[in-house]
Design a protein around this motif. Structure first.
Motif, PDB file in Angstrom:
ATOM      1  N   ARG A   3       0.859  -1.186   0.000  1.00  0.00           N
ATOM      2  CA  ARG A   3       0.000   0.000   0.000  1.00  0.00           C
ATOM      3  C   ARG A   3       0.898   1.239   0.000  1.00  0.00           C
ATOM      4  NH1 ARG A   3      -1.522   2.106   5.898  1.00  0.00           N
ATOM      5  NH2 ARG A   3      -0.867   3.954   4.751  1.00  0.00           N
ATOM      6  N   PRO A   4       0.379   2.381  -0.468  1.00  0.00           N
ATOM      7  CA  PRO A   4       1.178   3.607  -0.487  1.00  0.00           C
ATOM      8  C   PRO A   4       1.271   4.249   0.897  1.00  0.00           C
ATOM      9  CG  PRO A   4      -1.001   4.053  -1.338  1.00  0.00           C
ATOM     10  CD  PRO A   4      -0.948   2.578  -1.083  1.00  0.00           C
ATOM     11  N   ALA A   5       2.140   5.227   1.002  1.00  0.00           N
ATOM     12  CA  ALA A   5       2.269   5.963   2.274  1.00  0.00           C
ATOM     13  C   ALA A   5       0.990   6.745   2.554  1.00  0.00           C
ATOM     14  CB  ALA A   5       3.467   6.898   2.212  1.00  0.00           C
ATOM     15  N   SER A   6       0.796   7.105   3.807  1.00  0.00           N
ATOM     16  CA  SER A   6      -0.444   7.785   4.209  1.00  0.00           C
ATOM     17  C   SER A   6      -0.607   9.146   3.553  1.00  0.00           C
ATOM     18  CB  SER A   6      -0.461   7.942   5.739  1.00  0.00           C
ATOM     19  OG  SER A   6      -0.436   6.681   6.360  1.00  0.00           O
ATOM     20  N   ASN A   7       0.507   9.765   3.178  1.00  0.00           N
ATOM     21  CA  ASN A   7       0.436  11.084   2.536  1.00  0.00           C
ATOM     22  C   ASN A   7       0.487  11.016   1.018  1.00  0.00           C
ATOM     23  OD1 ASN A   7       3.052  10.267   2.287  1.00  0.00           O
ATOM     24  ND2 ASN A   7       3.998  12.155   3.059  1.00  0.00           N
ATOM     25  N   ALA A   8       0.345   9.829   0.464  1.00  0.00           N
ATOM     26  CA  ALA A   8       0.393   9.668  -1.005  1.00  0.00           C
ATOM     27  C   ALA A   8      -0.848  10.279  -1.642  1.00  0.00           C
ATOM     28  CB  ALA A   8       0.502   8.198  -1.357  1.00  0.00           C
ATOM     29  N   LYS A   9      -0.690  10.768  -2.866  1.00  0.00           N
ATOM     30  CA  LYS A   9      -1.827  11.361  -3.586  1.00  0.00           C
ATOM     31  C   LYS A   9      -2.823  10.290  -3.997  1.00  0.00           C
ATOM     32  CE  LYS A   9       0.545  15.450  -5.416  1.00  0.00           C
ATOM     33  NZ  LYS A   9       0.944  16.193  -6.640  1.00  0.00           N
ATOM     34  N   SER A  10      -2.326   9.171  -4.466  1.00  0.00           N
ATOM     35  CA  SER A  10      -3.208   8.073  -4.902  1.00  0.00           C
ATOM     36  C   SER A  10      -3.178   6.979  -3.844  1.00  0.00           C
ATOM     37  CB  SER A  10      -2.748   7.532  -6.257  1.00  0.00           C
ATOM     38  OG  SER A  10      -2.777   8.538  -7.242  1.00  0.00           O
ATOM     39  N   ARG A  11      -4.003   7.117  -2.850  1.00  0.00           N
ATOM     40  CA  ARG A  11      -3.977   6.201  -1.719  1.00  0.00           C
ATOM     41  C   ARG A  11      -4.590   4.836  -2.034  1.00  0.00           C
ATOM     42  NH1 ARG A  11      -6.104   8.673   3.686  1.00  0.00           N
ATOM     43  NH2 ARG A  11      -5.000   6.820   4.455  1.00  0.00           N
ATOM     44  N   ASP A  12      -5.301   4.759  -3.174  1.00  0.00           N
ATOM     45  CA  ASP A  12      -5.962   3.498  -3.514  1.00  0.00           C
ATOM     46  C   ASP A  12      -5.085   2.570  -4.366  1.00  0.00           C
ATOM     47  OD1 ASP A  12      -5.992   5.152  -5.702  1.00  0.00           O
ATOM     48  OD2 ASP A  12      -7.981   4.534  -6.380  1.00  0.00           O
ATOM     49  N   GLN A  13      -3.848   2.960  -4.626  1.00  0.00           N
ATOM     50  CA  GLN A  13      -2.970   2.133  -5.454  1.00  0.00           C
ATOM     51  C   GLN A  13      -2.321   1.044  -4.600  1.00  0.00           C
ATOM     52  OE1 GLN A  13      -2.794   2.652  -8.996  1.00  0.00           O
ATOM     53  NE2 GLN A  13      -4.594   3.712  -8.221  1.00  0.00           N
ATOM     54  N   THR A  14      -3.087   0.030  -4.254  1.00  0.00           N
ATOM     55  CA  THR A  14      -2.608  -1.061  -3.407  1.00  0.00           C
ATOM     56  C   THR A  14      -2.343  -2.312  -4.231  1.00  0.00           C
ATOM     57  OG1 THR A  14      -4.839  -1.880  -2.987  1.00  0.00           O
ATOM     58  CG2 THR A  14      -3.989  -0.173  -1.490  1.00  0.00           C
ATOM     59  N   ASP A  15      -1.672  -3.268  -3.589  1.00  0.00           N
ATOM     60  CA  ASP A  15      -1.517  -4.597  -4.172  1.00  0.00           C
ATOM     61  C   ASP A  15      -2.768  -5.385  -3.814  1.00  0.00           C
ATOM     62  OD1 ASP A  15      -0.937  -7.200  -4.836  1.00  0.00           O
ATOM     63  OD2 ASP A  15       1.110  -7.159  -4.076  1.00  0.00           O
ATOM     64  N   LYS A  16      -3.673  -5.545  -4.797  1.00  0.00           N
ATOM     65  CA  LYS A  16      -4.970  -6.157  -4.525  1.00  0.00           C
ATOM     66  C   LYS A  16      -4.872  -7.621  -4.104  1.00  0.00           C
ATOM     67  CE  LYS A  16      -7.235  -2.438  -5.773  1.00  0.00           C
ATOM     68  NZ  LYS A  16      -6.099  -1.601  -6.195  1.00  0.00           N
ATOM     69  N   GLU A  17      -3.701  -8.199  -4.220  1.00  0.00           N
ATOM     70  CA  GLU A  17      -3.547  -9.575  -3.757  1.00  0.00           C
ATOM     71  C   GLU A  17      -3.649  -9.643  -2.234  1.00  0.00           C
ATOM     72  OE1 GLU A  17      -0.397 -13.336  -4.145  1.00  0.00           O
ATOM     73  OE2 GLU A  17       0.046 -11.412  -5.093  1.00  0.00           O
ATOM     74  N   PHE A  18      -3.304  -8.507  -1.565  1.00  0.00           N
ATOM     75  CA  PHE A  18      -3.257  -8.505  -0.110  1.00  0.00           C
ATOM     76  C   PHE A  18      -4.095  -7.429   0.578  1.00  0.00           C
ATOM     77  CE2 PHE A  18       1.169 -10.008  -1.259  1.00  0.00           C
ATOM     78  CZ  PHE A  18       0.921 -11.339  -1.007  1.00  0.00           C
ATOM     79  N   CYS A  19      -4.366  -6.314  -0.099  1.00  0.00           N
ATOM     80  CA  CYS A  19      -4.868  -5.142   0.621  1.00  0.00           C
ATOM     81  C   CYS A  19      -5.725  -4.263  -0.287  1.00  0.00           C
ATOM     82  CB  CYS A  19      -3.653  -4.358   1.134  1.00  0.00           C
ATOM     83  SG  CYS A  19      -4.019  -2.731   1.814  1.00  0.00           S
ATOM     84  N   ILE A  20      -6.738  -3.595   0.298  1.00  0.00           N
ATOM     85  CA  ILE A  20      -7.515  -2.599  -0.436  1.00  0.00           C
ATOM     86  C   ILE A  20      -7.705  -1.354   0.428  1.00  0.00           C
ATOM     87  CG2 ILE A  20      -8.775  -4.229  -1.904  1.00  0.00           C
ATOM     88  CD1 ILE A  20     -11.200  -3.831  -0.013  1.00  0.00           C
ATOM     89  N   PHE A  21      -7.979  -0.236  -0.250  1.00  0.00           N
ATOM     90  CA  PHE A  21      -8.213   1.043   0.418  1.00  0.00           C
ATOM     91  C   PHE A  21      -9.714   1.342   0.400  1.00  0.00           C
ATOM     92  CE2 PHE A  21      -8.699   5.738  -0.028  1.00  0.00           C
ATOM     93  CZ  PHE A  21      -8.237   6.098   1.230  1.00  0.00           C
ATOM     94  N   HIS A  22     -10.249   1.811   1.519  1.00  0.00           N
ATOM     95  CA  HIS A  22     -11.660   2.166   1.612  1.00  0.00           C
ATOM     96  C   HIS A  22     -11.779   3.692   1.579  1.00  0.00           C
ATOM     97  CE1 HIS A  22     -12.819  -1.968   2.819  1.00  0.00           C
ATOM     98  NE2 HIS A  22     -11.607  -1.963   3.351  1.00  0.00           N
ATOM     99  N   LYS A  23     -12.267   4.182   0.478  1.00  0.00           N
ATOM    100  CA  LYS A  23     -12.350   5.632   0.315  1.00  0.00           C
ATOM    101  C   LYS A  23     -13.337   6.260   1.312  1.00  0.00           C
ATOM    102  CE  LYS A  23     -12.130   7.345  -3.824  1.00  0.00           C
ATOM    103  NZ  LYS A  23     -12.442   7.757  -5.216  1.00  0.00           N
TER     104      LYS A  23
END
Length: 396
Positions: free
Chosen positions: A344-364
């Motif tokens: 997953r990206p850092a907490s201050n990243a602009k695109s916070r939803d760019q995760t590795d979907k094999e392991f993790c997702i972002f909830h907007k």
């Protein structure tokens, strides 16, 4: 497979033809070349000599010889299909090519209508040819041939249930467009249309051989604008007639969740807007059941990503990792883990939803990340190696 005369011997029909060609002054090698067009097992020159010396063989009529030559010259060198022996297959291929070309044409407006009609013709010719070769009568006493809707219900239908369901919906769409306007319904039925194309090519190869595949005849359609799905949804609010919405609802309601998840029924692609290596940055169409298809699960998926698939918050994931690994593993170690393996990206990243979907997702909606069992197992296995665990704990 396409049935050809596979025996390396002349048929009773060919022997009189050979006798007539010899009388015309044809050379043995020229007759041999003509006879071997479209044959699986070729004949040798000795067979021509045998006919020449056999006085009991009578010559064919002139018109029979002319037709034989015309028929032999009608083989397609790429597909091996013959205009006279394989007319249904040729028409089936052309109908599907027309369906795709019409849908992909930037100048045509009746895309869904054209595809629905042409693809039904394609499937009808294909199945007629299959059943005809299986010895099934495709024309009744009333002179009417088997309907496509009848063939997909037969007990000996040669393809999967997902293919049959897809064809049934294509029939419904065709019947609807014969009497109603579709307006801009192309996008709504795209998944069904794409599945129909893939099913057709797989079916024609399965039933008649790989040579008749359409892969080399069709390509991906290019476009001048980016695909904006939110705009497409807005357009559909105004441009989809009520009778099409009703058709879509009827199609959706008659299938179970498992049947709708079948990629033979409806094709689905998930586009990931992420940076990728040059070797993986182009479009690839991969069979979902193949090893590569299973590996690239974030490109082609049989299911929709849901919250239930990623149930663990960071503290919960850390606790499960402790239990499964038997090692001390804190929430701080969990933060080090997602940083080290870049899931997953850092907490201050602009695109916070760019995760590795094999392991993790972002909830907007609530701005946090959750993890799945694959992540827990992955980390538990990694930290079983003390050296790797030490490297993880040194991550900043």
């Amino acid at each position: 497979m396409v049935k050809r005369n596979s025996a390396g011997a002349l048929t009773s029909e060919e022997k009189p033809i050979v006798k007539a060609l010899l009388k015309k002054g044809w050379r043995n090698q020229d007759i041999q070349h003509l006879l071997n067009k479209g044959r699986v097992a070729t004949i040798n020159a000795a067979r021509i000599t045998e006919v020449k010396s056999d006085q009991s063989i009578k010559s064919s009529r002139e018109e029979d010889v002319d037709f034989f030559i015309r028929k032999k010259d009608s083989y397609d060198p790429v597909t091996g299909l013959n205009l006279y022996d394989d007319e249904r297959l040729i028409r089936a291929r052309e109908a599907m090519i027309l369906a795709v070309q019409s849908f992909n044409s930037p100048t045509l407006r009746f895309k869904a209508e054209q595809f629905a009609v042409q693809s039904n013709i394609a499937w009808t010719y294909l199945l007629h040819e299959y059943y005809n070769r299986e010895g099934v009568k495709i024309v009744g006493k009333d002179g009417r041939s088997l309907l496509l809707s009848q063939m997909i219900k037969r007990h000996d239908f040669p393809l999967s249930a997902g293919v049959a369901n897809n064809i049934r919906d294509m029939i419904d769409i065709r019947d609807t467009v014969e009497h109603n306007l579709l307006r801009r319904s192309d996008v709504k039925f795209f998944g069904l249309f794409q599945a129909s194309c893939l099913n057709f090519d797989k079916a024609i190869c399965q039933l008649f051989g790989d040579r008749v595949s359409l892969r080399s005849d069709l390509s991906i359609a290019l476009q001048f604008t980016k695909v904006n799905f939110s705009q497409l949804i807005e357009l559909q609010k105004f441009d989809i007639p009520e009778h099409i919405e009703a058709l879509d609802a009827r199609i959706d309601q008659r299938l179970s969740k498992e049947e709708k998840a079948d990629l033979d029924y409806r094709f689905r692609v998930v586009y990931m807007l992420e940076a990728s290596s040059k070797s993986k940055s182009h479009f690839q169409f991969i069979q979902p059941g193949s090893d590569e298809g299973k590996e690239i699960h974030n490109i082609l998926e049989k299911r929709v990503i849901a919250d239930d698939d990623y149930p663990y918050k960071p503290s919960q994931a850390a606790k499960l990792i402790r239990e499964r690994s038997g090692k001390k593993f804190s929430s701080h170690n969990h933060t080090q883990a997602w940083k080290r393996y870049r899931v997953r990206p850092a907490s201050n990243a602009k695109s916070r939803d760019q995760t590795d979907k094999e392991f993790c997702i972002f909830h907007k909606t609530h701005g946090d990340y959750t993890y799945n069992d694959a992540w827990v197992d992955f980390i538990a296995e990694k930290i079983s190696d003390e050296a790797e665990f030490d490297r993880l704990k040194s991550t900043k």
